[in-house]
Write a protein that holds these residues in place. Structure first.
Motif, PDB file in Angstrom:
ATOM      1  N   PHE A  69      -7.233  -2.008  30.581  1.00  0.00           N
ATOM      2  CA  PHE A  69      -7.544  -1.070  31.659  1.00  0.00           C
ATOM      3  C   PHE A  69      -8.771  -0.206  31.398  1.00  0.00           C
ATOM      4  O   PHE A  69      -9.220   0.495  32.303  1.00  0.00           O
ATOM      5  N   VAL A  72     -11.375  -1.662  33.745  1.00  0.00           N
ATOM      6  CA  VAL A  72     -11.009  -1.428  35.146  1.00  0.00           C
ATOM      7  C   VAL A  72     -11.347   0.001  35.548  1.00  0.00           C
ATOM      8  O   VAL A  72     -11.933   0.247  36.615  1.00  0.00           O
ATOM      9  N   PHE A  73     -10.992   0.954  34.699  1.00  0.00           N
ATOM     10  CA  PHE A  73     -11.256   2.365  35.008  1.00  0.00           C
ATOM     11  C   PHE A  73     -12.744   2.616  35.213  1.00  0.00           C
ATOM     12  O   PHE A  73     -13.158   3.212  36.213  1.00  0.00           O
ATOM     13  N   GLU A  75     -15.219   0.415  35.771  1.00  0.00           N
ATOM     14  CA  GLU A  75     -15.838  -0.363  36.829  1.00  0.00           C
ATOM     15  C   GLU A  75     -15.598   0.250  38.205  1.00  0.00           C
ATOM     16  O   GLU A  75     -16.479   0.228  39.062  1.00  0.00           O
ATOM     17  N   VAL A  76     -14.412   0.827  38.417  1.00  0.00           N
ATOM     18  CA  VAL A  76     -14.103   1.387  39.735  1.00  0.00           C
ATOM     19  C   VAL A  76     -14.567   2.835  39.862  1.00  0.00           C
ATOM     20  O   VAL A  76     -15.138   3.234  40.882  1.00  0.00           O
ATOM     21  N   VAL A  77     -14.339   3.625  38.823  1.00  0.00           N
ATOM     22  CA  VAL A  77     -14.621   5.062  38.900  1.00  0.00           C
ATOM     23  C   VAL A  77     -16.079   5.386  38.586  1.00  0.00           C
ATOM     24  O   VAL A  77     -16.637   6.347  39.115  1.00  0.00           O
ATOM     25  N   SER A 101     -13.632  -3.101  44.098  1.00  0.00           N
ATOM     26  CA  SER A 101     -12.379  -2.431  44.420  1.00  0.00           C
ATOM     27  C   SER A 101     -11.419  -2.496  43.237  1.00  0.00           C
ATOM     28  O   SER A 101     -11.639  -3.244  42.279  1.00  0.00           O
ATOM     29  N   TRP A 102     -10.333  -1.719  43.322  1.00  0.00           N
ATOM     30  CA  TRP A 102      -9.330  -1.723  42.260  1.00  0.00           C
ATOM     31  C   TRP A 102      -8.730  -3.115  42.083  1.00  0.00           C
ATOM     32  O   TRP A 102      -8.582  -3.599  40.956  1.00  0.00           O
ATOM     33  N   SER A 103      -8.360  -3.750  43.187  1.00  0.00           N
ATOM     34  CA  SER A 103      -7.708  -5.056  43.089  1.00  0.00           C
ATOM     35  C   SER A 103      -8.620  -6.105  42.484  1.00  0.00           C
ATOM     36  O   SER A 103      -8.198  -6.901  41.632  1.00  0.00           O
ATOM     37  N   SER A 105     -11.208  -5.576  40.476  1.00  0.00           N
ATOM     38  CA  SER A 105     -11.438  -5.269  39.069  1.00  0.00           C
ATOM     39  C   SER A 105     -10.240  -5.639  38.214  1.00  0.00           C
ATOM     40  O   SER A 105     -10.380  -6.189  37.110  1.00  0.00           O
ATOM     41  N   LEU A 106      -9.035  -5.340  38.709  1.00  0.00           N
ATOM     42  CA  LEU A 106      -7.823  -5.719  37.975  1.00  0.00           C
ATOM     43  C   LEU A 106      -7.737  -7.225  37.781  1.00  0.00           C
ATOM     44  O   LEU A 106      -7.440  -7.713  36.684  1.00  0.00           O
ATOM     45  N   ASN A 109     -10.368  -8.667  35.291  1.00  0.00           N
ATOM     46  CA  ASN A 109     -10.132  -8.292  33.895  1.00  0.00           C
ATOM     47  C   ASN A 109      -8.834  -8.876  33.340  1.00  0.00           C
ATOM     48  O   ASN A 109      -8.765  -9.216  32.161  1.00  0.00           O
TER      49      ASN A 109
END
Length: 226
Positions: A69, A72-73, A75-77, A101-103, A105-106, A109
Motif C-alpha cells: 500500500f 497506492v497511497f 500514486e493516488v494522493v 484512481s484508487w481502484s 492503483s490497487l 500494485n
C-alpha cells in the motif's frame, strides 16, 4: 525509429500527449522506493527490538502495508508519484491520461506478484519490453501507464507559419477566434483545427490544409509576429 509518444484525443478534439517511460527509469525508480521502504523497516526494527513477539508482529504488519500500500497511497494522493518516481520525473496515470484512481492503483500494485514471476520481475520486464507503451501486466489489467511528468510552461509556441496580415473588414469576433486557434494549435488535433477553419471559409476563401495554414499565418500576425 523508437517513438515513445502516447497520444489521446478527447471528445472535444483536444490532443493530450505524454512520453511513456521505459523499463530502465522505472526500475531505477522502484529501486529508490525499495531503499526508502528498507530504511523505514530498519528504523521500525530498532524501535521494536525490545517488544519481543508483539514487536515482531507489528514489524511484519508494517512490512506488509509498506510492500502493498506504500505505492497506492503515493500514486493516488501525491499526483501519481511515489518518492522514487518523483526522483526520476515519472508519474502513473490512467490510459486516457487522467489522474489514477484508487481502484486502478490497487489493481496494478496487487498484480505485482504476477509481474514478479518466475523471479526478479521477469514477467513484468518482458511485458514492458514487448509493449509499445512499456506497460507491465499490472498496467495492462488496470488500464494505466507510467509517463514522464511534464513541467508547465507559461510560454506557448505559435504555429510554424510566416505572419500574414488579415483580410480587410475582419470582424473582432473572427480575429479572436483566429487568435485562439493559433494559441491552442498544439492542444487541438489537426482534424479539429481543419473543422474550425472550415467555419471561417466565407471570410478566408480557403479550405482544407490551405485554409488552416492561412489562419495560422493570420493568427501569428495578430499576435504580434512581423
Amino acid at each position: 525509429m523508437l517513438d515513445t509518444a502516447y497520444n489521446v484525443e478527447t471528445p472535444e478534439g483536444i490532443d493530450l500527449r505524454a512520453q511513456a517511460a521505459g523499463p530502465v527509469p522505472r526500475i531505477l525508480a522502484y529501486a529508490v522506493d525499495v531503499f526508502y521502504r528498507s530504511l523505514i523497516l530498519a528504523a521500525l526494527g530498532i524501535a521494536l527490538a525490545f517488544a519481543d513477539r508483539a514487536g515482531v508482529g507489528i514489524w511484519l504488519l508494517c512490512s506488509f502495508l509498506l510492500e502493498w500500500f506504500y505505492p497506492v497511497f503515493f500514486e493516488v494522493v501525491r499526483g501519481g508519484q511515489t518518492p522514487g518516481k518523483k526522483a526520476f520525473g515519472l508519474m502513473v496515470v490512467n490510459d486516457n491520461l487522467t489522474p489514477i484512481s484508487w481502484s486502478a492503483s490497487l489493481l496494478r500494485n496487487l498484480l505485482r506478484f504476477a509481474d514478479f514471476l518466475p523471479f526478479g520481475y521477469a514477467a513484468g520486464t518482458i511485458a514492458m519490453t514487448l509493449n509499445r507503451d512499456f506497460r507491465r501486466l499490472g498496467d495492462l489489467a488496470a488500464g494505466t501507464l507510467v509517463v514522464y511528468r511534464q513541467q508547465n510552461s507559461s510560454e506557448r509556441s505559435l504555429p510554424q507559419a510566416a505572419p500574414l496580415a488579415p483580410p480587410r473588414g475582419l470582424l473582432m469576433q473572427d480575429q479572436l477566434a483566429i487568435i485562439s486557434l493559433a494559441e491552442r494549435h498544439r492542444d487541438l488535433s489537426e482534424a479539429r483545427q481543419r473543422e474550425l477553419a472550415e467555419l471561417l471559409q466565407p471570410v478566408t476563401g480557403k479550405s482544407g490544409r490551405d485554409g488552416l495554414h492561412y489562419l495560422h499565418a493570420v493568427g501569428n500576425w495578430l499576435l504580434g509576429g512581423k
